[in-house]
Write a protein that holds these residues in place. Structure first.
Motif, short mmCIF file in Angstrom:
data_model
loop_
_atom_site.label_atom_id
_atom_site.label_comp_id
_atom_site.label_asym_id
_atom_site.label_seq_id
_atom_site.Cartn_x
_atom_site.Cartn_y
_atom_site.Cartn_z
N GLN B 498 -61.26 -101.28 35.49
CA GLN B 498 -60.29 -100.45 34.80
C GLN B 498 -60.99 -99.88 33.58
O GLN B 498 -61.61 -100.62 32.81
CB GLN B 498 -59.09 -101.30 34.41
CG GLN B 498 -57.90 -100.51 33.99
CD GLN B 498 -56.64 -101.36 33.90
OE1 GLN B 498 -56.67 -102.55 34.17
NE2 GLN B 498 -55.55 -100.76 33.50
N ASN B 499 -60.89 -98.58 33.42
CA ASN B 499 -61.63 -97.93 32.34
C ASN B 499 -60.78 -97.85 31.08
O ASN B 499 -59.83 -97.07 30.99
CB ASN B 499 -62.05 -96.53 32.79
CG ASN B 499 -62.94 -95.86 31.78
OD1 ASN B 499 -63.01 -96.28 30.62
ND2 ASN B 499 -63.62 -94.82 32.20
N ALA B 500 -61.14 -98.67 30.10
CA ALA B 500 -60.36 -98.75 28.87
C ALA B 500 -60.39 -97.44 28.09
O ALA B 500 -59.53 -97.19 27.26
CB ALA B 500 -60.88 -99.88 27.99
N PHE B 501 -61.40 -96.62 28.35
CA PHE B 501 -61.55 -95.40 27.56
C PHE B 501 -61.00 -94.18 28.28
O PHE B 501 -61.16 -93.06 27.84
CB PHE B 501 -63.02 -95.20 27.20
CG PHE B 501 -63.56 -96.36 26.40
CD1 PHE B 501 -63.29 -96.46 25.04
CD2 PHE B 501 -64.30 -97.36 27.01
CE1 PHE B 501 -63.75 -97.52 24.31
CE2 PHE B 501 -64.77 -98.44 26.27
CZ PHE B 501 -64.49 -98.51 24.92
N HIS B 502 -60.39 -94.40 29.44
CA HIS B 502 -59.83 -93.29 30.20
C HIS B 502 -58.33 -93.20 29.92
O HIS B 502 -57.62 -94.20 30.05
CB HIS B 502 -60.10 -93.51 31.69
CG HIS B 502 -59.88 -92.28 32.51
ND1 HIS B 502 -58.62 -91.82 32.80
CD2 HIS B 502 -60.73 -91.41 33.07
CE1 HIS B 502 -58.73 -90.72 33.52
NE2 HIS B 502 -60.00 -90.45 33.69
N ASP B 503 -57.84 -92.03 29.57
CA ASP B 503 -56.43 -91.88 29.15
C ASP B 503 -55.45 -92.49 30.14
O ASP B 503 -54.46 -93.09 29.76
CB ASP B 503 -56.02 -90.39 29.01
CG ASP B 503 -57.08 -89.56 28.38
OD1 ASP B 503 -57.94 -90.16 27.71
OD2 ASP B 503 -57.06 -88.33 28.55
N VAL B 504 -55.70 -92.27 31.41
CA VAL B 504 -54.72 -92.68 32.41
C VAL B 504 -55.01 -94.10 32.89
O VAL B 504 -54.11 -94.93 32.98
CB VAL B 504 -54.73 -91.70 33.60
CG1 VAL B 504 -53.74 -92.15 34.66
CG2 VAL B 504 -54.41 -90.30 33.12
N ARG B 553 -56.50 -92.66 40.81
CA ARG B 553 -55.95 -93.46 39.73
C ARG B 553 -56.33 -92.92 38.36
O ARG B 553 -55.79 -93.35 37.35
CB ARG B 553 -56.41 -94.90 39.87
CG ARG B 553 -57.87 -95.18 39.55
CD ARG B 553 -58.12 -96.66 39.71
NE ARG B 553 -59.32 -97.11 39.03
CZ ARG B 553 -60.53 -97.08 39.55
NH1 ARG B 553 -60.72 -96.59 40.77
NH2 ARG B 553 -61.56 -97.53 38.87
N PHE B 554 -57.27 -92.00 38.34
CA PHE B 554 -57.65 -91.39 37.06
C PHE B 554 -56.76 -90.21 36.69
O PHE B 554 -56.95 -89.59 35.67
CB PHE B 554 -59.10 -90.93 37.10
CG PHE B 554 -60.08 -92.07 37.20
CD1 PHE B 554 -60.21 -92.97 36.15
CD2 PHE B 554 -60.84 -92.26 38.34
CE1 PHE B 554 -61.10 -94.03 36.23
CE2 PHE B 554 -61.73 -93.31 38.42
CZ PHE B 554 -61.86 -94.20 37.38
N GLU B 555 -55.82 -89.87 37.59
CA GLU B 555 -55.01 -88.68 37.31
C GLU B 555 -53.59 -89.06 36.95
O GLU B 555 -53.05 -90.04 37.45
CB GLU B 555 -55.04 -87.75 38.53
CG GLU B 555 -56.31 -86.93 38.58
CD GLU B 555 -56.68 -86.54 40.00
OE1 GLU B 555 -55.76 -86.35 40.81
OE2 GLU B 555 -57.90 -86.44 40.28
N LYS B 556 -53.01 -88.23 36.12
CA LYS B 556 -51.62 -88.47 35.70
C LYS B 556 -50.68 -88.38 36.89
O LYS B 556 -50.94 -87.67 37.84
CB LYS B 556 -51.21 -87.43 34.65
CG LYS B 556 -51.74 -87.73 33.27
CD LYS B 556 -50.82 -87.15 32.21
CE LYS B 556 -51.26 -87.59 30.83
NZ LYS B 556 -52.51 -86.90 30.40
N GLY B 557 -49.60 -89.11 36.86
CA GLY B 557 -48.62 -89.06 37.93
C GLY B 557 -49.04 -89.81 39.18
O GLY B 557 -48.50 -89.60 40.27
N TYR B 558 -50.03 -90.68 39.01
CA TYR B 558 -50.55 -91.42 40.16
C TYR B 558 -49.46 -92.26 40.80
O TYR B 558 -49.36 -92.36 42.03
CB TYR B 558 -51.72 -92.29 39.70
CG TYR B 558 -52.44 -93.02 40.80
CD1 TYR B 558 -52.90 -92.33 41.92
CD2 TYR B 558 -52.68 -94.40 40.70
CE1 TYR B 558 -53.57 -93.00 42.92
CE2 TYR B 558 -53.36 -95.06 41.70
CZ TYR B 558 -53.80 -94.36 42.82
OH TYR B 558 -54.47 -95.02 43.80
N GLU B 559 -48.61 -92.85 39.97
CA GLU B 559 -47.60 -93.74 40.52
C GLU B 559 -46.65 -93.00 41.47
O GLU B 559 -46.13 -93.59 42.41
CB GLU B 559 -46.82 -94.46 39.40
CG GLU B 559 -46.12 -93.58 38.39
CD GLU B 559 -47.04 -93.15 37.24
OE1 GLU B 559 -48.29 -93.23 37.40
OE2 GLU B 559 -46.53 -92.70 36.20
#
Lengths: 465, 580
Positions: B498-504, B553-559
Motif C-alpha cells: 500500500q503506497n502511503a504517499f499515493h493520494d488514493v 486501486r490507484f484511481e479514485k472511485g475504485y470502490e
C-alpha cells in the motif's frame, strides 16, 4: 576567580585527572593544565562536586604530575568564529594548522550547541544532485539532511565523499556549497588525499578543515566534530551559506568515547560503548538541517567504517537510528571492480520523497526508483537460485530480472570518478533504457502514464498510433 | 508546604545531587541560579538525586536547589489540542517566541494558555450532586472537538452556583456548597494513571485504513500494539499513517528521542492534513509531543508519561484516543542513561532492572474503560520499538512483546524490495481477531473472518512452496501450486502493498478491503476452473483485466468500479479457456 591555580591533583587515570575540591567549579568548564616543563594542556570538567573534580584532558595526560598546576577558566569551551574560517586548516582543538594567523573572532560560540527547537525547523526538500546515479536515483539527498556513508576498511568511501563534495549542486540554482571537513583519527595519508583533491579542484578556498590525525590525542577527537559543527552552524545561520559537513571517521570518535567511559569506570553498554552513546551521537548528527527565517543550511555526510563489515555493530546501528538513511558501500561490488560500489538495497534516504518528483526532479522519479529497487532486488535473489538449479529452471520473467541485475550494476551503478550525470537526462533516462530490457508487463511499479511517456520503446509505439 | 532551600553538591551530566533539602520522591525542584527544572529520583542519606530536564553545563556546586512541593504534573484543560509540546509540556511555539530557534534553558512556560477566553456552557445546574470525573460543562475547543470540562479528582459535592459564559481556564466557573471552586483547568501528576470505573474487553476494532493491519492483524480500540522494526524499515511512516488515518477522535503523538527533521516533517505535515471524516484539519484533534534525540535526556524519559496522561484525560471525556509513541526504545535508553548516571546495578544490556515493569506500567494505562462519568472511552497505545541491529531478542523488544497483544513485525528485507508497508505477514500477529470477529460479521460482511483466514492461509502455503521453489525452481511445481504462487503474489503486490504517499491508495476502508480480498479469491476460483477446463496458466494469469484490476486501486472511485473490474477479469479468464 578564574585566575587561581590549583596544585591539588590526586589521581591521574588514562585521559582523566582527579582534583581535590577547590572552589565551586562548573560542569563543562574549560581547564588549563600548566606542566612543570612550561607546556600547557587543555581539558574540560566532566564531573564536579564539593569534594572532587574530574577533568578530561584533550591532549592526553602524558607527563602530568601531582605538581601540575590546574586553572579553571570560568567558561565552557568556545570557538572563535568568523567568515575567516573559510579557506583555513585548523587542528582538532581549533588552532591554526596551516601556519596562518589566529582566527579573528566575530563571536565566541559555545561548541556544545543548543538543540534546535523542532518547531522552528524547516522541512528539507531541495534535491541535491550529486551526479552519482546510485545516489540521485535511489537514495536522493536533500539539503539539510544527514546521510552517513557506511563503509568498511579498504573501500573507496573517501573517493565517493569527495566526488559528492565536488559535484553536489542544487538543480536550477547557482548556490555553491561551503565544505566543512572534519578529520577524526584518520591517517596522514588519507588526510593528504583529501587536501590534495580539494586543492586540485580549487575547493580548498571554499572549505574549512578541522583536523585530528591518527597520532593526535585521541580525547581531542571528542571536541573536533563539535568545533566543525559550530563553525558550520555559524556559517549557515549567520551568513546564509549552504554548508556540507563531511566527517570521517565516526568509528574513531566512538572509540574515544569508549575510552573516556572506561577511564571513568562507567557501566559499559553494548561492546563496551557507553550507554549514552546514542544521545552523544544525536548531539552531533542533529546539528544538521534548516531553520525558519534563515537562508543557510547544514547537510552532513558522516563517514564511518563498520568494524568487520558488521552493520549491526553499535556504531552503524545507533547512527542509523539518528541519521536520515545511509549509503552502504559494498565489498562485493568493489571486488567486481565497480565504482562507486554502492549497494542500493540496504541504502536509504529517508527524506527522499520530500525532495523528488514533479518540479523538483521529475514526475516519474519515485516510480522509477521503486521499480529499479524491486527489479534489482529480485534479480539478485535469483542469482542465488541460479547457483543451485541453473538458468534453465527459470521462467521468462526471472531470466529477464536476472539479466537486469547485471546490466544495472554494469551500466547504472558504474560510472567514472569524474562523471557528473544530470538527474533527468543522465540518470532517469538511463534507468528507463535499462528497464526496457524487462517486459513491460513485469514492471508493476510503474504507473501506465509514465510508461506511455518515458518508456523508450512503448513511448514511440504509442506515438505512432 | 515547607519550602526549605538546599544547595548543589555534585553535577554529572543530567544528574545533580543536592544536600540540605528533604524532598519527596519525584518532587519537582528548581536547580541552580537559573532555576532549571528537575525531578527527584533518588534519596540517599541527606543527599537528594535529581534528574534535570535541561542542559547542565556551567552550573556549579553551591548553587541553590529549591523545592516546589509538587510532583511532575501536566496542566489539563481547553487548549491542549493543536498544541506541540516538548517532553515536559512546554509549548514549542512559545519557546521559539522566547528564545529563538535554539532551545536554551531556564525558560518556564505554561502548558496551557492561561489568558485565553473560552466559551463555557454549563451542563449541570444549581443543586446537582457532582463528583470527580463528572462533566460540568462544554467548550468547543476546536472546530471538530468538544472539550468536556470535568470535575477535578477528589472533589465532590452539591453545586452552589455555576455560570456559562466566556472565561479563561483559571477562573472559577462552578462553586460547590462546601466552598470548593472549580475552574476549567486541572492538574494531574504524570506518573499516576487517571482513575476510571472499570476496564472493558476490547471488542471494537480500531480502523486504520491500512490493509495489512486492518485485515490481517487488527488492533482493538483500547488495545496495545508493538512495532519493532530495524531502521530503514518504514516504522515511522507506518506510525504516521496510523496517526493520520485511524478512526480515533483524538490522536496523541509522542516523538520520543527521534530525528529533528522527521519530527519537523510531522509538525509540518499535520497542520496541512485534512481529516477524511470531517474535512477539517487533522491537527484539530491532535496533541503532539516532540522531544528529539538531542534534547535533554531526562525530558525524554518524562515525555511518554506526559503523553499518556493527556491521552487519559481525553479518554475520561468519553473519546477514543490513539497514542503513538515513537520510539519506546529511545525512552528505555533514556532510563538506561539515567540509571547508569545513578550508578545503579545494571540488568540485561545495561538497562535498569526495572525496565520491564516500567514498560508494563506504561502499556497498562491503555484500555477501553467506563469513565467516572459513566461513558465509554479508550486509549489505544501503539509503541514503536527500535531494536539494535533489528534483533528482537533484546530487552526492550522482549519486555514489550510480553505485554502487547498485537505485533506488527517490520522487515528490512521487505523494505529493501520496496514492499511497503514492510510488515512481515508471517511473523506478525494479533490476538484480537477472536474478540473482534463478531463485530466484523455484524458490520462488514458475514463471511469476513473466513475470507481473512483464506487469505492468510494462502500466504502461509506460499511460504512453504517458496522453500521448494528455492531448490527446484517454480516450473517444477504442479500447475495448481504454480497458481497458488500467483495468487499469493497477487495478495502481496495488490493487497498487502500500500503506497502511503499515493493520494488514493493511502487509505482503504474496511468494505473496500473486503472486496479486494474477495477479488483475489474470485481470481483464484475462476483461474482454477479455467485451468481445469484446459486453459494455460500463463494465459489466465496474463489476462489484461487482471492488470487493470490491480492498477485500478490507484484511481479514485475504485470502490465503485471494483465489481465491474472483477467480472471483466472473470470473463476474460473464461475466454482464455475457450481459446484453447
Amino acid at each position: 576567580m578564574s585566575g587561581k591555580e590549583y596544585r591539588t591533583i590526586t589521581d591521574v587515570k588514562g585521559p582523566l585527572v582527579f582534583l581535590n575540591k577547590t572552589e565551586p567549579v562548573s560542569y563543562g568548564e574549560i581547564v588549563q593544565l600548566m606542566l612543570s616543563d612550561g607546556s600547557i594542556k587543555n581539558g574540560q570538567v566532566l564531573d564536579t562536586s564539593d569534594e572532587q573534580v574530574i577533568v578530561q584532558v584533550f591532549e592526553g595526560t602524558a607527563s602530568v604530575d601531582r605538581q601540575t598546576g590546574v586553572k579553571f577558566l570560568g567558561d565552557v569551551f568556545k570557538l572563535p568564529v568568523s567568515k575567516g574560517l573559510i579557506g583555513r586548516i585548523l587542528d582538532g582543538a581549533g588552532r591554526p594548522r596551516d601556519g596562518g594567523p589566529d582566527i579573528v573572532a566575530d563571536e565566541m560560540a559555545d561548541i556544545i550547541g543548543a538543540a534546535i527547537n523542532p518547531y522552528s525547523r524547516q522541512s528539507p526538500e531541495s534535491f541535491i544532485q550529486t551526479g552519482i546515479s546510485a545516489i540521485d536515483a535511489c537514495t536522493s539527498l536533500v539539503r539539510g539532511q544527514k546521510l552517513p556513508i557506511f563503509s568498511a576498511s579498504g573501500l573507496p568511501h573517501n573517493d565517493i565523499a569527495l566526488q559528492i563534495a565536488r559535484q553536489a549542486k542544487l538543480v536550477g540554482s547557482d548556490d555553491d556549497f561551503v565544505v566543512v571537513f572534519c578529520a577524526m583519527g584518520i591517517t596522514a595519508e588519507e588526510y593528504n588525499f583529501f587536501v590534495h583533491d580539494l586543492e586540485r579542484t580549487g575547493a580548498l578556498e571554499n572549505s574549512a578543515l578541522f583536523v585530528n590525525l591518527a597520532d593526535d590525542p585521541a580525547v581531542e577527537r571528542l571536541i573536533t566534530p563539535r568545533l566543525a559543527l559550530t563553525a558550520a552552524e555559524y556559517l549557515a545561520f549567520e551568513h546564509d551559506y549552504h554548508v556540507l559537513v563531511i566527517y570521517t571517521d565516526m568509528t574513531n570518535y566512538c572509540e574515544s568515547l569508549r575510552q573516556i567511559g572506561a577511564a571513568r569506570e562507567e557501566v559499559p553498554g553494548r561492546r563496551g560503548y557507553p550507554g549514552y552513546m546514542y544521545t552523544d551521537l544525536a548531539m552531533l548528527y542533529e546539528r544538521a538541517g534548516l531553520v525558519k527565517g534563515k537562508k543557510g543550511s547544514i547537510t552532513q555526510f558522516p563517514i564511518l567504517t563498520m568494524p568487520g563489515d558488521d552493520i549491526t555493530h553499535p556504531i552503524p546501528d545507533l547512527s542509523g537510528y539518528i541519521t536520515e538513511g545511509q549509503i552502504v558501500i559494498s565489498r562485493e561490488l568493489h571486488q567486481k571492480g565497480i565504482y562507486p560500489p554502492i549497494n542500493v538495497l540496504p541504502s536509504l534516504s529517508r527524506l527522499m520523497n520530500a525532495g523528488i518528483g514533479d518540479g523538483k526532479t521529475r514526475e516519474d522519479h519515485k516510480s522509477v526508483s521503486d521499480q529499479l529497487y524491486a527489479a534489482y532486488a529480485q534479480g539478485r535473489e535469483l542469482r542465488g537460485l541460479v547457483a543451485i538449479v541453473g538458468e534453465d529452471a527459470l521462467n521468462e520473467r526471472d531470466l529477464q530480472l536476472l539479466k537486469f541485475a547485471d546490466i544495472f550494476e554494469d551500466q547504472f551503478l558504474r560510472q567514472s570518478r569524474d562523471e557528473d550525470r544530470s538527474i533527468s537526462e543522465g540518470t532517469l533516462d538511463l534507468a528507463w533504457k535499462l528497464l526496457s530490457n524487462i517486459d513491460t508487463k513485469y514492471l508493476v511499479r510503474l504507473d501506465q502514464k509514465w510508461i506511455d511517456k518515458y518508456h523508450p520503446t512503448e513511448r514511440s509505439s504509442s506515438e505512432e498510433e | 508546604m515547607s519550602k526549605e532551600n538546599g544547595v548543589i553538591y555534585r553535577i554529572s551530566g543530567p544528574v545533580v545531587t543536592a544536600v540540605g533539602i528533604s524532598p519527596r520522591m519525584y518532587e519537582v525542584v528548581r536547580v541552580g541560579d537559573e532555576g532549571l527544572m528537575g525531578e527527584v529520583i533518588e534519596l540517599h542519606g541527606d543527599q537528594s538525586v535529581i534528574q534535570v530536564y535541561e542542559e547542565t553545563s556551567g552550573i556549579k556546586p553551591g548553587e541553590p536547589v529549591i523545592r516546589t512541593g509538587q510532583t511532575l504534573s501536566v496542566q489539563l484543560g481547553p487548549g491542549l489540542l493543536t498544541q506541540i509540546y516538548d517532553g515536559i509540556q512546554r509549548p514549542l511555539p512559545k519557546l521559539e517566541e522566547t528564545m529563538g530557534v535554539f532551545i536554551t534553558r531556564g525558560v518556564d512556560a505554561d502548558g496551557l494558555d492561561l489568558e485565553r477566553k473560552w466559551d463555557f456552557n454549563a451542563v449541570v445546574k444549581k443543586g446537582d450532586e457532582i463528583s470527580s470525573g463528572h462533566v460540568i460543562g462544554k467548550v468547543q475547543e476546536t472546530e471538530t472537538i468538544e472539550h468536556r470540562v470535568m470535575v477535578p479528582p477528589n472533589v465532590s459535592g452539591k453545586v452552589k452556583s455555576i455560570k456559562s459564559g466566556s472565561f479563561n481556564i483559571t477562573e472559577t466557573v462552578c462553586e460547590l456548597d462546601d466552598g470548593t471552586e472549580i475552574a476549567m483547568m486541572q492538574e494531574w501528576p504524570v506518573r499516576h494513571p487517571r482513575p476510571f470505573v472499570q476496564k472493558y474487553a476490547p471488542d471494537v476494532p480500531l480502523i486504520t485504513g491500512q490493509r495489512i493491519l486492518d485485515f490481517l492483524f487488527p488492533l482493538a480500540k483500547g488495545g496495545t500494539a508493538g512495532i519493532p522494526g530495524p531502521f530503514g524499515s518504514g516504522k515511522t511512516v507506518t506510525q504516521q499513517q496510523l496517526a493520520k488515518w485511524s478512526d480515533a477522535q483524538i490522536v496523541v503523538y509522542i516523538g520520543c528521542g527521534e530525528r529533528g527533521n522527521e519530527m519537523t516533517e510531522v509538525l509540518d505535515e499535520f497542520p496541512h492534513l485534512i481529516d477524511p471524516n470531517t474535512n477539517k484539519p487533522l491537527m484539530n484533534r491532535t496533541v503532539m509531543i516532540a522531544n528529539t534525540s538531542n534534547m535533554p535526556v531526562a525530558a525524554r524519559e518524562a515525555s511518554v508519561y506526559t503523553g499518556i496522561t493527556i491521552a487519559e484525560y481525553f479518554r475520561d471525556m468519553g473519546y477514543n484516543v490513539a497514542l503513538m509513541a515513537d520510539s519506546t526504545s529511545r525512552w528505555a535508553e533514556a532510563m538506561r542513561e539515567i540509571s547508569s548516571r545513578l550508578e545503579e546495578m545494571p540488568g540485561e544490556e545495561g538497562y535498569p532492572a526495572y525496565l520491564s515493569s516500567r514498560l508494563a506500567e506504561f502499556y497498562e494505562r491503555a484500555g477501553r474503560v467506563q469513565t467516572l462519568a459513566g461513558s465509554d472511552g479508550s486509549v489505544s497505545v501503539i509503541g514503536a520499538v527500535s531494536p539494535p541491529g533489528g534483533d528482537i531478542s533484546e530487552p526492550v523488544s522482549q519486555g514489550t512483546l510480553r505485554i502487547v497483544k498485537v505485533f506488527w513485525g517490520l522487515d528490512a528485507g521487505l523494505a529493501r524490495q520496496r514492499h511497503f508497508p514492510a510488515i512481515n505477514w508471517l511473523n506478525s500477529y494479533s490476538l484480537y481477531p477472536q474478540a473482534l470477529d463478531q463485530w466484523y460479521r455484524d458490520n462488514i460482511a458475514p463471511d469476513f473472518p473466513e475470507v481473512r483466514t483464506e487469505i492468510s492461509t494462502l500466504l502461509q502455503i506460499e511460504s512453504e512452496l517458496q522453500e521448494i521453489v528455492q531448490l527446484v525452481g517454480s516450473d517444477a511445481l504442479p500447475v495448481d501450486q504454480q497458481l497458488t504462487l500467483e495468487v499469493a503474489r497477487m495478495i502481496r503486490e495488490f493487497f498487502l502493498q500500500q503506497n502511503a504517499f499515493h493520494d488514493v491508495d493511502t487509505f482503504s476502508d474496511l468494505d473496500l478491503q473486503y472486496h479486494m480480498a474477495k477479488a483475489i479469491l474470485s481470481f483464484q476460483e475462476e483461474a482454477k476452473k479455467a485451468i481445469a477446463g484446459g486453459a494455460q496458466l500463463e494465459d489466465v494469469v496474463n489476462v489484461p483485466a487482471r492488470t487493470d484490476l490491480m492498477r485500478g486501486r490507484f484511481e479514485k472511485g475504485y470502490e465503485d468500479r471494483i465489481s465491474d473490474l472483477v467480472s471483466e477479469m472473470n470473463k476474460q479468464i473464461d475466454a482464455s479457456m475457450e481459446a484453447n
